[in-house]
Enzyme design. Structure first.
Site, PDB file in Angstrom:
ATOM      1  CG  HIS A 133      -2.015  -1.027   1.159  1.00 17.64           C
ATOM      2  ND1 HIS A 133      -2.572  -1.496   0.004  1.00 17.64           N
ATOM      3  CD2 HIS A 133      -2.656  -1.709   2.173  1.00 17.64           C
ATOM      4  CE1 HIS A 133      -3.504  -2.399   0.287  1.00 17.64           C
ATOM      5  NE2 HIS A 133      -3.562  -2.569   1.581  1.00 17.64           N
ATOM      6  CG  HIS A 207      -7.734  -0.377   2.519  1.00 17.95           C
ATOM      7  ND1 HIS A 207      -8.410  -1.118   3.451  1.00 17.95           N
ATOM      8  CD2 HIS A 207      -6.645  -1.102   2.190  1.00 17.95           C
ATOM      9  CE1 HIS A 207      -7.739  -2.242   3.683  1.00 17.95           C
ATOM     10  NE2 HIS A 207      -6.662  -2.261   2.915  1.00 17.95           N
ATOM     11  CD  GLU A 339      -8.392  -3.358  -0.303  1.00 21.37           C
ATOM     12  OE1 GLU A 339      -7.220  -3.013  -0.507  1.00 21.37           O
ATOM     13  OE2 GLU A 339      -8.681  -4.338   0.414  1.00 21.37           O
TER      14      GLU A 339
HETATM   15  C1  BGC Z   1      -4.504  -6.410   1.770  1.00 21.11           C
HETATM   16  C2  BGC Z   1      -4.210  -7.181   3.018  1.00 21.11           C
HETATM   17  C3  BGC Z   1      -3.673  -6.241   4.066  1.00 21.11           C
HETATM   18  C4  BGC Z   1      -4.697  -5.164   4.305  1.00 21.11           C
HETATM   19  C5  BGC Z   1      -4.219  -4.137   5.282  1.00 21.11           C
HETATM   20  C6  BGC Z   1      -5.512  -5.362   2.101  1.00 21.11           C
HETATM   21  O1  BGC Z   1      -5.748  -4.579   0.966  1.00 21.11           O
HETATM   22  O2  BGC Z   1      -4.972  -7.239   0.729  1.00 21.11           O
HETATM   23  O3  BGC Z   1      -3.289  -8.211   2.753  1.00 21.11           O
HETATM   24  O4  BGC Z   1      -3.397  -6.902   5.257  1.00 21.11           O
HETATM   25  O5  BGC Z   1      -5.007  -4.524   3.112  1.00 21.11           O
HETATM   26  O6  BGC Z   1      -5.266  -3.409   5.749  1.00 21.11           O
END
Ligand code: BGC
Length: 374
Positions: A133, A207, A339
């Site tokens: 991210h 998210h 997402e």
């Molecule tokens: C991911 C997860 C991660 C999470 C964190 C998601 O988008 O796919 O693997 O732990 O975000 O909040």
């Protein structure tokens, strides 16, 4: 500081001819308020959008983050259906990416490394051994500038941030704009635009953690995902490169309660955390990606996107230690994320849809969250 009036509102701008005000009132309002300061003293603001039917979305300039989404249930009673915190300090202390704009590249990049146009790049690795991210201080931890934007569709605010060349290891100065519109058709529409001065990978998403009942488990939410395939991952969450047909556990082609097969997924803590490859005739076209339904509230969420993929994540790391809005302890299976995105680690998988943005090109992505009751 608070400022409210009909139509598009900014601090101090409250005098409008009555007729115009009334006309605009029907189109919804935007309210701007102070939301605290970052540890290095940057002021953070909250923008509250209310559409003509009373739906309300709140987005703050820290992380261009959706912190509240109030929609009616089948009896017309409004409830907030996204997880988050009441105060900026709780976000600054570290949180689970609640409602943030994620990037520069959402999800993982293997080992934080990629090669582009013959140069090797090393990114911040914040999810051992990978980059997740956008890195240690991704765009979810930056203060964006905001501007109320005029839209016929409903109240809207555009957030902008330029990520400098080299930030978290990425090449190019990347200019981003994310516009949230709460349409008068009861949709939260998010439009992303980005440009760069050097070739760089880009994959932006939101998210948000959804719970359509506004409390309790999401295991009884009925989910449909418009995807016949998904990208399996290794033990560190990196796609193996295969594109597999969904099997019994993975398939949400038919509307299915999330809890029915979730325990069949191996792993610690286990649960869904997978990228689905959306069934699409054409890349870039807006199509239905997912539909979620919750029977006690009668709330339905439909997600449409221009993206080729969607990460279905069942909040596997929520364990009751994070206390959110109104004192709600976020327990295991209290929320789900959907997402919309390009596939994870696409930069290292040439067979996946391209994520490289080059100078003079324009990155765009649109995702619409439509709220209905039944
Ligand atoms: C991911 C997860 C991660 C999470 C964190 C998601 O988008 O796919 O693997 O732990 O975000 O909040």
């Amino acid at each position: 500081m608070e400022c409210v009036a009909a139509g598009l509102l900014l601090a101090g701008a409250v005098t409008e001819p009555t007729a115009t005000a009334a006309k605009k009132k029907n189109k919804g309002t935007v309210k701007k308020e102070a939301f605290g300061k970052t540890t290095d003293g940057k002021a953070v603001e909250a923008y509250t959008l209310v559409n003509k039917n009373g739906l309300k979305a709140r987005i703050i300039t820290y992380g261009a983050m959706l912190t509240e989404m109030h929609v009616p249930d089948k009896n017309g009673k409004f409830g907030d259906i996204v997880l988050g915190h009441d105060k900026l300090e709780d976000y600054l202390d570290g949180h689970s990416y609640f409602g943030v704009t994620t990037g520069r590249v959402a999800n993982r990049i293997a080992g934080g490394k990629f090669t582009l146009d013959g140069s090797e790049y090393t990114l911040a690795t914040n999810n051992d051994p990978n980059h997740l991210h956008g890195g240690t201080e991704g765009i979810d931890k930056k203060v964006w500038s905001a501007r109320v934007s005029r839209s016929k569709a409903g109240p809207a605010v555009a957030f902008s941030y330029t990520s400098p060349n080299g930030e978290e290891g990425y090449p190019g100065n990347l200019k981003m704009k994310v516009t949230y519109t709460l349409t008068n058709n009861d949709e939260l529409r998010i439009d992303y635009v980005a440009t760069t001065d050097k070739a760089t990978p880009v994959n932006l998403t939101n998210h948000a953690y959804w719970n359509l009942a506004g409390k309790g488990t999401i295991l009884d939410h009925i989910l449909q995902i418009n995807a016949d395939h998904y990208t399996p991952v290794d033990a560190t969450g990196i796609p193996t490169g295969e594109i597999l047909k969904v099997d019994d556990v993975m398939s949400f082609i038919k509307p299915t309660a999330i809890g029915v097969r979730i325990d069949k997924l191996a792993g610690e803590p286990g649960g869904y955390d997978h990228n689905y490859c959306l069934n699409k005739k054409e890349f870039g076209s807006l199509g239905l990606a997912a539909r979620v339904e919750e029977s006690t509230s009668g709330r339905v969420l439909e997600i449409f996107t221009t993206e080729p993929g969607i990460q279905f994540y069942t909040g596997n790391f929520l364990d009751g230690t994070e206390v959110g809005k109104g004192g709600w302890k976020y327990e295991f299976r209290n929320a789900l994320c959907l997402e919309t995105q390009h596939f994870p680690d696409s930069i290292n998988h040439p067979q996946f849809p391209n994520t490289v943005l080059r100078p003079k090109q324009k990155y765009t992505q649109t995702t619409i969250h439509k709220f209905i009751t039944k």
